[in-house]
Design a protein around this motif. Structure first.
Motif, mmCIF file in Angstrom:
data_model
loop_
_atom_site.group_PDB
_atom_site.id
_atom_site.type_symbol
_atom_site.label_atom_id
_atom_site.label_comp_id
_atom_site.label_asym_id
_atom_site.label_seq_id
_atom_site.Cartn_x
_atom_site.Cartn_y
_atom_site.Cartn_z
ATOM 1 N N PHE A 138 0.801 -1.219 0.000
ATOM 2 C CA PHE A 138 0.000 0.000 0.000
ATOM 3 C C PHE A 138 0.837 1.273 0.000
ATOM 4 O O PHE A 138 0.297 2.362 0.106
ATOM 5 N N LEU A 149 -5.743 4.181 -3.996
ATOM 6 C CA LEU A 149 -6.608 4.920 -3.072
ATOM 7 C C LEU A 149 -7.859 5.423 -3.760
ATOM 8 O O LEU A 149 -7.820 5.893 -4.887
ATOM 9 N N TRP A 204 -9.386 1.421 -0.742
ATOM 10 C CA TRP A 204 -8.232 1.118 -1.589
ATOM 11 C C TRP A 204 -8.602 -0.106 -2.417
ATOM 12 O O TRP A 204 -9.115 -1.092 -1.880
#
Length: 184
Positions: free
Chosen positions: A105, A140, A134
């Motif tokens: 991430f 995102l 996400w």
């Protein structure tokens, strides 16, 4: 007796916005919010919710230089984060640490829940504190709350207002006509 059956009338004025809290939740309010959510799941689902531990969060807290919300640590210590955030299952401290370690991430994004296929997530941006969606292909997405506490409070309020029902292996589904609030 004269006037015995007569009711006195009193004028009550209610502020249009009610008694809105100024600022965020206190630690005690945040802990109560977590307790309310856990109680809802115990009442409304067949989930086997086990108590977590504060120690399970320590490796994650160390790796992020303390950038983990206290309320998330409390959630893990109370139920190992074994609740559903809508249709996404909460991740244990160990699973969060695995995702943070592999860098999936990017720096500063902390996954707190995912769908069963681990393609859709709820992410906490540690720099801004904002809670966002996400997605595997797009990264995102939409904002779900200005902070983890704000997100939890809105979620708790929706659960307690009867806007969601628990569906096994699917999570919390919004009831038809329940009006899901501000979430997209």
């Amino acid at each position: 007796r004269p006037g015995e059956n007569q009711r006195s009338s009193m004028v009550v004025t209610v502020a249009e916005d009610g008694n809105r809290r100024v600022g965020g939740m206190t630690d005690a309010e945040a802990q109560q919010c977590v307790s309310d959510i856990i109680a809802w799941f115990k009442r409304s689902s067949d989930l086997e919710i086990s108590e977590g531990s504060e120690e399970s969060m320590q490796p994650l807290i160390k790796s992020l230089d303390g950038e983990v919300p206290e309320t998330l640590s409390y959630m893990v210590s109370q139920c190992n984060n074994e609740i559903w955030y809508g249709d996404k299952k909460g991740l244990t401290a160990e699973k969060i640490m695995d995702f943070v370690s592999d860098g999936k991430f990017g720096e500063g994004n902390l996954p707190i829940a995912s769908d069963e296929d681990e393609e859709w997530f709820i992410i906490l941006e540690t720099e801004t504190g904002e809670v966002k969606e996400w997605e595997e292909d797009d990264g995102l997405g939409d904002s779900l709350g200005g902070s983890y506490n704000d997100y939890l409070e809105e979620y708790r309020n929706s659960l307690l207002a009867g806007k969601f029902e628990y569906v096994e292996d699917c999570g919390c589904m919004e009831k038809a006509g329940a009006g899901g609030g501000n979430r997209k």
